[in-house]
Design a protein around this motif. Structure first.
Motif, PDB file in Angstrom:
ATOM      1  N   ALA A 299      19.175  41.296  89.803  1.00 40.45           N
ATOM      2  CA  ALA A 299      19.416  39.999  90.442  1.00 40.45           C
ATOM      3  C   ALA A 299      19.735  38.933  89.390  1.00 40.45           C
ATOM      4  CB  ALA A 299      18.206  39.589  91.276  1.00 40.45           C
ATOM      5  N   GLY A 300      19.180  39.116  88.181  1.00 42.24           N
ATOM      6  CA  GLY A 300      19.435  38.174  87.095  1.00 42.24           C
ATOM      7  C   GLY A 300      20.740  38.458  86.354  1.00 42.24           C
ATOM      8  N   GLY A 301      21.471  39.486  86.795  1.00 37.53           N
ATOM      9  CA  GLY A 301      22.779  39.747  86.195  1.00 37.53           C
ATOM     10  C   GLY A 301      22.784  40.830  85.127  1.00 37.53           C
ATOM     11  N   SER A 302      21.673  41.588  85.014  1.00 38.21           N
ATOM     12  CA  SER A 302      21.624  42.647  83.982  1.00 38.21           C
ATOM     13  C   SER A 302      22.262  43.941  84.472  1.00 38.21           C
ATOM     14  CB  SER A 302      20.174  42.952  83.618  1.00 38.21           C
ATOM     15  OG  SER A 302      19.566  41.801  83.124  1.00 38.21           O
ATOM     16  N   SER A 303      22.513  44.817  83.523  1.00 40.18           N
ATOM     17  CA  SER A 303      22.970  46.170  83.844  1.00 40.18           C
ATOM     18  C   SER A 303      21.775  46.974  84.353  1.00 40.18           C
ATOM     19  CB  SER A 303      23.520  46.840  82.584  1.00 40.18           C
ATOM     20  OG  SER A 303      24.648  46.138  82.114  1.00 40.18           O
ATOM     21  N   LEU A 304      22.066  48.110  84.999  1.00 41.95           N
ATOM     22  CA  LEU A 304      20.977  48.981  85.456  1.00 41.95           C
ATOM     23  C   LEU A 304      20.666  50.005  84.373  1.00 41.95           C
ATOM     24  CD1 LEU A 304      19.024  50.031  87.618  1.00 41.95           C
ATOM     25  CD2 LEU A 304      20.890  51.471  88.466  1.00 41.95           C
ATOM     26  N   LEU A 305      19.419  49.971  83.888  1.00 43.04           N
ATOM     27  CA  LEU A 305      18.993  50.916  82.844  1.00 43.04           C
ATOM     28  C   LEU A 305      18.206  52.059  83.472  1.00 43.04           C
ATOM     29  CD1 LEU A 305      17.850  48.336  80.127  1.00 43.04           C
ATOM     30  CD2 LEU A 305      20.113  49.348  80.481  1.00 43.04           C
ATOM     31  N   ALA A 306      18.205  53.198  82.774  1.00 45.47           N
ATOM     32  CA  ALA A 306      17.551  54.400  83.299  1.00 45.47           C
ATOM     33  C   ALA A 306      16.057  54.198  83.518  1.00 45.47           C
ATOM     34  CB  ALA A 306      17.778  55.559  82.327  1.00 45.47           C
ATOM     35  N   ALA A 307      15.426  53.398  82.667  1.00 51.82           N
ATOM     36  CA  ALA A 307      13.966  53.240  82.730  1.00 51.82           C
ATOM     37  C   ALA A 307      13.496  52.756  84.100  1.00 51.82           C
ATOM     38  CB  ALA A 307      13.509  52.269  81.644  1.00 51.82           C
ATOM     39  N   GLY A 308      14.329  51.967  84.795  1.00 51.36           N
ATOM     40  CA  GLY A 308      13.909  51.396  86.081  1.00 51.36           C
ATOM     41  C   GLY A 308      14.254  52.249  87.284  1.00 51.36           C
ATOM     42  N   ILE A 309      14.856  53.428  87.048  1.00 54.55           N
ATOM     43  CA  ILE A 309      15.270  54.263  88.192  1.00 54.55           C
ATOM     44  C   ILE A 309      14.140  55.188  88.611  1.00 54.55           C
ATOM     45  CG2 ILE A 309      16.920  56.019  88.967  1.00 54.55           C
ATOM     46  CD1 ILE A 309      18.990  54.782  87.139  1.00 54.55           C
ATOM     47  N   LEU A 310      13.824  55.171  89.903  1.00 52.42           N
ATOM     48  CA  LEU A 310      12.735  56.005  90.428  1.00 52.42           C
ATOM     49  C   LEU A 310      13.277  57.326  90.969  1.00 52.42           C
ATOM     50  CD1 LEU A 310      10.878  53.159  92.382  1.00 52.42           C
ATOM     51  CD2 LEU A 310      10.188  54.163  90.199  1.00 52.42           C
ATOM     52  N   THR A 311      14.328  57.270  91.779  1.00 50.36           N
ATOM     53  CA  THR A 311      14.885  58.515  92.340  1.00 50.36           C
ATOM     54  C   THR A 311      16.418  58.466  92.323  1.00 50.36           C
ATOM     55  OG1 THR A 311      14.855  57.609  94.574  1.00 50.36           O
ATOM     56  CG2 THR A 311      12.954  58.916  93.948  1.00 50.36           C
ATOM     57  N   VAL A 312      16.980  59.688  92.317  1.00 53.07           N
ATOM     58  CA  VAL A 312      18.441  59.836  92.328  1.00 53.07           C
ATOM     59  C   VAL A 312      18.792  60.710  93.535  1.00 53.07           C
ATOM     60  CG1 VAL A 312      20.433  60.755  91.064  1.00 53.07           C
ATOM     61  CG2 VAL A 312      18.539  59.692  89.806  1.00 53.07           C
ATOM     62  N   ASP A 313      19.576  60.192  94.447  1.00 50.42           N
ATOM     63  CA  ASP A 313      19.972  60.979  95.626  1.00 50.42           C
ATOM     64  C   ASP A 313      21.471  61.201  95.650  1.00 50.42           C
ATOM     65  OD1 ASP A 313      17.459  61.252  97.146  1.00 50.42           O
ATOM     66  OD2 ASP A 313      17.524  59.058  97.084  1.00 50.42           O
ATOM     67  N   GLY A 314      21.869  62.360  96.127  1.00 50.68           N
ATOM     68  CA  GLY A 314      23.291  62.668  96.272  1.00 50.68           C
ATOM     69  C   GLY A 314      23.847  63.330  95.033  1.00 50.68           C
ATOM     70  N   GLU A 315      25.040  63.874  95.195  1.00 48.13           N
ATOM     71  CA  GLU A 315      25.729  64.491  94.058  1.00 48.13           C
ATOM     72  C   GLU A 315      26.939  63.659  93.739  1.00 48.13           C
ATOM     73  OE1 GLU A 315      26.784  68.640  93.874  1.00 48.13           O
ATOM     74  OE2 GLU A 315      24.787  69.107  94.678  1.00 48.13           O
ATOM     75  N   PHE A 316      26.999  63.156  92.529  1.00 48.05           N
ATOM     76  CA  PHE A 316      28.135  62.305  92.183  1.00 48.05           C
ATOM     77  C   PHE A 316      28.546  62.541  90.743  1.00 48.05           C
ATOM     78  CE2 PHE A 316      24.110  59.906  92.184  1.00 48.05           C
ATOM     79  CZ  PHE A 316      24.013  59.529  90.850  1.00 48.05           C
ATOM     80  N   ARG A 317      29.757  62.087  90.459  1.00 45.10           N
ATOM     81  CA  ARG A 317      30.333  62.225  89.125  1.00 45.10           C
ATOM     82  C   ARG A 317      30.395  60.866  88.472  1.00 45.10           C
ATOM     83  NH1 ARG A 317      33.720  66.709  88.754  1.00 45.10           N
ATOM     84  NH2 ARG A 317      33.506  66.226  86.537  1.00 45.10           N
ATOM     85  N   ARG A 318      30.521  60.888  87.162  1.00 46.64           N
ATOM     86  CA  ARG A 318      30.716  59.637  86.432  1.00 46.64           C
ATOM     87  C   ARG A 318      31.904  58.881  87.032  1.00 46.64           C
ATOM     88  NH1 ARG A 318      31.283  56.718  81.614  1.00 46.64           N
ATOM     89  NH2 ARG A 318      33.306  56.887  80.621  1.00 46.64           N
ATOM     90  N   GLY A 319      31.725  57.589  87.262  1.00 43.87           N
ATOM     91  CA  GLY A 319      32.804  56.779  87.835  1.00 43.87           C
ATOM     92  C   GLY A 319      32.734  56.622  89.345  1.00 43.87           C
ATOM     93  N   ASP A 320      31.877  57.439  90.000  1.00 47.40           N
ATOM     94  CA  ASP A 320      31.761  57.327  91.466  1.00 47.40           C
ATOM     95  C   ASP A 320      30.977  56.072  91.851  1.00 47.40           C
ATOM     96  OD1 ASP A 320      33.167  59.585  92.117  1.00 47.40           O
ATOM     97  OD2 ASP A 320      31.408  60.888  92.299  1.00 47.40           O
ATOM     98  N   ALA A 321      31.180  55.642  93.087  1.00 48.00           N
ATOM     99  CA  ALA A 321      30.441  54.485  93.609  1.00 48.00           C
ATOM    100  C   ALA A 321      29.143  54.958  94.251  1.00 48.00           C
ATOM    101  CB  ALA A 321      31.292  53.755  94.637  1.00 48.00           C
ATOM    102  N   VAL A 322      28.041  54.315  93.876  1.00 48.52           N
ATOM    103  CA  VAL A 322      26.735  54.642  94.460  1.00 48.52           C
ATOM    104  C   VAL A 322      26.054  53.345  94.916  1.00 48.52           C
ATOM    105  CG1 VAL A 322      26.416  56.687  93.012  1.00 48.52           C
ATOM    106  CG2 VAL A 322      25.467  54.488  92.268  1.00 48.52           C
ATOM    107  N   ALA A 323      25.037  53.531  95.775  1.00 46.14           N
ATOM    108  CA  ALA A 323      24.235  52.379  96.203  1.00 46.14           C
ATOM    109  C   ALA A 323      23.040  52.257  95.272  1.00 46.14           C
ATOM    110  CB  ALA A 323      23.767  52.588  97.640  1.00 46.14           C
ATOM    111  N   VAL A 324      22.602  51.047  95.027  1.00 46.05           N
ATOM    112  CA  VAL A 324      21.356  50.823  94.299  1.00 46.05           C
ATOM    113  C   VAL A 324      20.387  50.209  95.299  1.00 46.05           C
ATOM    114  CG1 VAL A 324      20.247  49.676  92.361  1.00 46.05           C
ATOM    115  CG2 VAL A 324      22.636  50.408  92.167  1.00 46.05           C
ATOM    116  N   CYS A 325      19.238  50.890  95.514  1.00 47.64           N
ATOM    117  CA  CYS A 325      18.317  50.459  96.566  1.00 47.64           C
ATOM    118  C   CYS A 325      16.954  50.113  95.983  1.00 47.64           C
ATOM    119  CB  CYS A 325      18.106  51.580  97.585  1.00 47.64           C
ATOM    120  SG  CYS A 325      19.623  52.239  98.235  1.00 47.64           S
ATOM    121  N   ASP A 326      16.212  49.275  96.701  1.00 50.30           N
ATOM    122  CA  ASP A 326      14.823  49.048  96.291  1.00 50.30           C
ATOM    123  C   ASP A 326      13.935  50.080  96.994  1.00 50.30           C
ATOM    124  OD1 ASP A 326      14.470  48.191  98.879  1.00 50.30           O
ATOM    125  OD2 ASP A 326      14.237  46.070  98.364  1.00 50.30           O
ATOM    126  N   LYS A 327      12.620  49.973  96.757  1.00 46.89           N
ATOM    127  CA  LYS A 327      11.711  51.018  97.251  1.00 46.89           C
ATOM    128  C   LYS A 327      11.658  51.111  98.766  1.00 46.89           C
ATOM    129  CE  LYS A 327       8.302  50.143  94.292  1.00 46.89           C
ATOM    130  NZ  LYS A 327       7.001  50.167  93.615  1.00 46.89           N
TER     131      LYS A 327
END
Ligand code: GLU
Length: 376
Positions: A299-327
């Protein structure tokens, strides 16, 4: 100077480019197409053109028209195969009708049939942008519909409300006018005597969503208020106003705009064109759920870093569009990922210093770079 009132939609200086969406229930009555009504609407579109506004039409009605011609049950919506066959028959008649009535006003109609993918894929989206721009420059009126005969269930818009909003994004329109069979958005079920029309909406909050009730009431189209609010959200991302007005009356545009009868969604922001396209995407390859800290950083304009990711759903490739969701599953952003899903899953929850060893190559600075993130 932005659009703040319904009457602004008739001002070419504030609203130089307008998308007008016409639903099936307006175009088709019990005895076939409503020619006289449509001729009246086309006269209004010609008046908009005479005021110096570019006009794009998004017209439904192919399925309903084709179903009537083929004698298919449920208005052609009984099965996907029926809808596709009906659309193939109905689209010819629909396009012919628009071409004929626009020609009577001295205007040239141009047919554009689009699928969801045409607007989800960046390259094809830009193609549509170029075609619409060229047609408008050349003085034509694009008449757009979904290419229902080839779109399968998974890759369909399914309703022309969201199609209209996406077309408006692609054409960099100033506003979308959704002609409906109700006056606009009501604060509760319109059948309730206490229901009041909401004149202006600034921001489509959960309270606004709660006002929308279900699907199409006419049974002919597939929209309803829910898809209209989704369309308003897509338009909002690109700084485009959207209005819902009653199309059933004579001269519906003048009635609504002069009399200020309808609901106007005033856009709150203007995301860059590319981020608006990304944020307005309807199909995503996967989802990343993030913790509260990451949500705040985004929300403050930062990039998404791996440390803050809880789960990964779906199969995607680099460059694909994904949703970023809260808990709780709220979609915070759409973004283009820097890693395949398997690598995202491996890096999830890990600090940046650990990435090189895990990957075996020099890591990228983020899972989604902020330039590739559209906050919703
Ligand atoms: N594309 C469909 C048709 O032309 C209509 C979709 C909708 O109901 O919004 O019949």
């Amino acid at each position: 100077m932005g659009i703040t009132a319904l009457s602004d939609l008739a001002k070419s200086a504030i609203c130089p480019r307008l998308v007008v969406k016409v639903g099936s229930a307006l175009l088709i009555g019990a005895d076939g197409t409503r020619r006289a009504w449509l001729a009246g609407l086309v006269a209004e579109l010609a008046a908009a053109r005479a005021r110096g506004q570019d006009v794009i039409v998004v017209s439904s009605g192919a399925i309903a028209l084709g179903a009537a011609k083929l004698g298919l049950p449920k208005g052609g919506r009984g099965s996907l195969a029926d809808a596709q066959a009906a659309a193939a028959v109905g689209q010819i008649a629909l396009a012919g009708l628009w071409a004929e009535l626009l020609a009577a006003e001295g205007l040239v109609a141009a047919q554009l049939l689009l699928t969801l993918e045409d607007l989800e894929d960046r390259r094809r989206y830009l193609n549509a942008t170029a075609t619409l721009g060229r047609l408008l420059d050349a003085g034509a009126i694009p008449v757009v519909n979904e290419n229902d005969s080839v779109a399968t269930r998974e890759i369909r818009f399914g309703d022309n409300d969201r199609l209209a909003a996406r077309v408006a994004q692609a054409a960099q329109a100033s506003a979308v006018l959704l002609l409906s069979d109700v006056e606009g958005l009501y604060d509760r079920d319109p059948a309730d005597a206490a229901a009041r029309l909401v004149p202006v909406v600034k921001g489509i909050t959960p309270a606004i969503h709660a006002m929308a009730t279900g699907g199409s009431t006419s049974g002919l189209g597939s929209g309803g208020m829910t898809s209209k609010l989704q369309a308003a959200e897509i338009a909002d991302l690109a700084g485009i106003a959207l209005a819902i007005i009653n199309g059933t009356k004579d001269s519906p545009i003048a009635r609504a705009l002069d009399g200020s009868i309808g609901t106007l969604f005033v856009p709150r922001r203007k995301t860059g064109a590319r981020k608006a396209w990304l944020g307005g995407r309807l199909r995503l390859k996967g989802a990343l759920t993030v913790d509260a800290g990451a949500a705040k950083a985004l929300a403050g304009g930062s990039s998404l870093l791996a440390a803050g990711i809880l789960t990964v759903d779906g199969e995607f490739r680099r460059g694909d569009a994904v949703a970023v969701c809260d808990k709780v599953g709220r979609v915070l952003a759409h973004g283009l990922v820097e890693y395949d899903s398997a690598d995202c899953a491996m890096l999830r929850g890990r600090q940046s210093g650990e990435h090189a060893a895990l990957l075996g190559y020099a890591p990228r600075p983020a899972i989604i770079h902020r330039d590739q993130l559209a906050l919703l």
